[in-house]
Design a protein around this motif. Sequence first.
Motif, PDB file in Angstrom:
ATOM      1  N   MET A 188       0.852  -1.196   0.000  1.00 15.70           N
ATOM      2  CA  MET A 188       0.000   0.000   0.000  1.00 15.70           C
ATOM      3  C   MET A 188       0.881   1.236   0.000  1.00 15.70           C
ATOM      4  SD  MET A 188      -3.256  -0.873   0.341  1.00 15.70           S
ATOM      5  CE  MET A 188      -4.425  -1.886   1.238  1.00 15.70           C
ATOM      6  N   ARG A 189       0.401   2.279  -0.683  1.00 17.74           N
ATOM      7  CA  ARG A 189       1.149   3.534  -0.653  1.00 17.74           C
ATOM      8  C   ARG A 189       0.202   4.713  -0.611  1.00 17.74           C
ATOM      9  NH1 ARG A 189       3.103   3.666  -6.874  1.00 17.74           N
ATOM     10  NH2 ARG A 189       3.407   5.832  -6.309  1.00 17.74           N
ATOM     11  N   TYR A 190      -0.513   4.799   0.530  1.00 18.66           N
ATOM     12  CA  TYR A 190      -1.454   5.899   0.716  1.00 18.66           C
ATOM     13  C   TYR A 190      -1.106   6.679   1.976  1.00 18.66           C
ATOM     14  CZ  TYR A 190      -4.008   2.904  -2.499  1.00 18.66           C
ATOM     15  OH  TYR A 190      -4.344   2.127  -3.558  1.00 18.66           O
ATOM     16  N   PRO A 191      -1.393   7.971   1.958  1.00 13.96           N
ATOM     17  CA  PRO A 191      -1.145   8.782   3.142  1.00 13.96           C
ATOM     18  C   PRO A 191      -1.768   8.174   4.385  1.00 13.96           C
ATOM     19  CG  PRO A 191      -1.787  10.179   1.309  1.00 13.96           C
ATOM     20  CD  PRO A 191      -1.940   8.761   0.837  1.00 13.96           C
ATOM     21  N   ASP A 243      -1.584   5.306   5.676  1.00 12.51           N
ATOM     22  CA  ASP A 243      -1.797   3.862   5.732  1.00 12.51           C
ATOM     23  C   ASP A 243      -0.695   3.194   6.560  1.00 12.51           C
ATOM     24  OD1 ASP A 243      -3.358   1.506   4.163  1.00 12.51           O
ATOM     25  OD2 ASP A 243      -1.256   0.958   4.503  1.00 12.51           O
ATOM     26  N   SER A 292       2.379   1.997   4.824  1.00 18.06           N
ATOM     27  CA  SER A 292       3.110   2.982   4.027  1.00 18.06           C
ATOM     28  C   SER A 292       3.923   3.915   4.915  1.00 18.06           C
ATOM     29  CB  SER A 292       2.122   3.843   3.220  1.00 18.06           C
ATOM     30  OG  SER A 292       1.147   3.050   2.603  1.00 18.06           O
ATOM     31  N   GLU A 299       5.861  12.109  -0.902  1.00 23.90           N
ATOM     32  CA  GLU A 299       5.118  10.952  -1.420  1.00 23.90           C
ATOM     33  C   GLU A 299       5.066   9.826  -0.387  1.00 23.90           C
ATOM     34  OE1 GLU A 299       5.870   9.421  -5.377  1.00 23.90           O
ATOM     35  OE2 GLU A 299       6.884  11.310  -5.890  1.00 23.90           O
ATOM     36  N   TRP A 300       4.171   8.892  -0.600  1.00 27.84           N
ATOM     37  CA  TRP A 300       4.069   7.736   0.289  1.00 27.84           C
ATOM     38  C   TRP A 300       4.449   6.480  -0.464  1.00 27.84           C
ATOM     39  CZ3 TRP A 300       2.300   7.807   5.498  1.00 27.84           C
ATOM     40  CH2 TRP A 300       1.974   9.099   5.959  1.00 27.84           C
ATOM     41  N   THR A 328       5.227   1.925   0.036  1.00 26.07           N
ATOM     42  CA  THR A 328       5.156   0.741   0.883  1.00 26.07           C
ATOM     43  C   THR A 328       6.401   0.678   1.766  1.00 26.07           C
ATOM     44  OG1 THR A 328       4.008  -0.399  -0.889  1.00 26.07           O
ATOM     45  CG2 THR A 328       4.869  -1.766   0.892  1.00 26.07           C
TER      46      THR A 328
END
Length: 461
Positions: free
Chosen positions: A424-427, A429, A432, A439-440, A442
């Motif tokens: 996952m690469r979300y703010p 998360d 992440s 940027e975000w 994994t």
Amino acid sequence: MKYDTIKELLQYASKAENKTFKEVIEEAKGYDYNIDEISYKKGFFGHVVEECLFDYSPNSRSEPDFPELGVELKVTPIRRNKNGTISAKERLVLNIINYVEELTKTFETSSFSKKNKNLLIMFYLYSESMKKEDFPIVKSHFNNFKDIDGEIIRRDWEIIHKMIEDGRAHELSESLTLYLGACTKGANHLNLVSQPNSNIDAMQRAYCLKQSYMTTIARQVISNENLQRIIDSKTKMPQGFEQLVMKKLTVYYGKTQDNLSKEFSIDSKAKSLNDLLVARMLGVTGKVSRTIEFQKANIVPKSIRLEINNTIREDMSFKNFNPKEIVEHDWIDSELRDYFESTRFLISLFRKNNQGDYVFIKAFFWSLPISVLDGKVKDTWQETKRILINGVIIDNWNGKSRNNLPGKTFNHVCHVRPKAALSMRYPGDSNSFLLPNGEWMTKQCFWLDKKYVRTILDLTV
DNA sequence: GCATGATCATGC
DNA sequence: GCATGATCATGC
């Protein structure tokens, strides 16, 4: 002021508990301090306690601070973690080791014993958001290294002494020992000094109590933490703690994962099953790291699976890293270097047999050599830092994200790879982390290459 | 077979 | 709910 007994001294010290350094200064009679002037000075905390609480002038003599009682005073920080627990903020640095002189000593006559046999440790609570003088003193604790700790520390001292004797002071590392370490500190990193039995100059080092040791002590005396023990005070360890652990493990050599799972009534499909089994072999429920000895010594268990032909299929992973921490530090002060410099590993080998089951074949203690740490591992860290600063490039490839952090082709010893529950690469998360460029991505960690790991195994047995 | 990314089960 | 100690899966 004189103290007739250690009890009296400790009682006096405990008067400072729950007071801030500012309060201690203000309550000192006959002193006229300008807090703003002295608070930024080096050794502030120790000086305040020495001068304002105990009313004596700071010294750097080789005898203890309270010579008549043989007690050395140490003022040291703890910090509160996100999960509410406390940890020592740093290792407790003791006296500098003079390699030439120390070689001529025994444990009893050593500079360590001379000054640090009895410690009065005063813990204060550090906080990033507070001024130094507002930190509170939390607890005073007297430590005289009796019993098991004393035994382990004596052996630690002997290990360090042997390294000096063998002309290997330049190979010293905190991770070679359990509670008492030989650490570098701040500017000492750049200080090379000569050693008796070798022409190679070595980094100047000081004796220290490992950060992990201090954390365990702090949790015991402040949080009343109750951990399992591998050894009790009656256990005899004529050959030291590590040998004792080995003795317990050797009993199970030759047994398969299946055998062991049944023997310990473990029904688990965990990838870390071998880790659970090793814990049971040592008589521990849960994690080995939750025992007093492993926590104090900062020993991390690792298990390796070998194929029938003795090859390894998987690389070895460690803790996730924090990009912000890497970008903000130099190698010498980095978390990764500190981790490997102070961590000892207990490595267990399981080898596949013809039935496809894994047999426990051996275990051993290991530390990453300083030469590899300050060599290839450093290179990978530096490259990681460079890319983090320049901006990690992430693209998509067959539905997977791919990045340009140093991978396995970089140097065949240490590389970077993802490690998370999910990709996952979300703010925000939990899988992440935030990159310096906003940027975000994994979460990633440093790995030791299986090829390198294979070289540390002695499979002649 | 290797490189790389993805993910699992558990303890605390 | 997350860190930990790992192993699985896939393309080339």
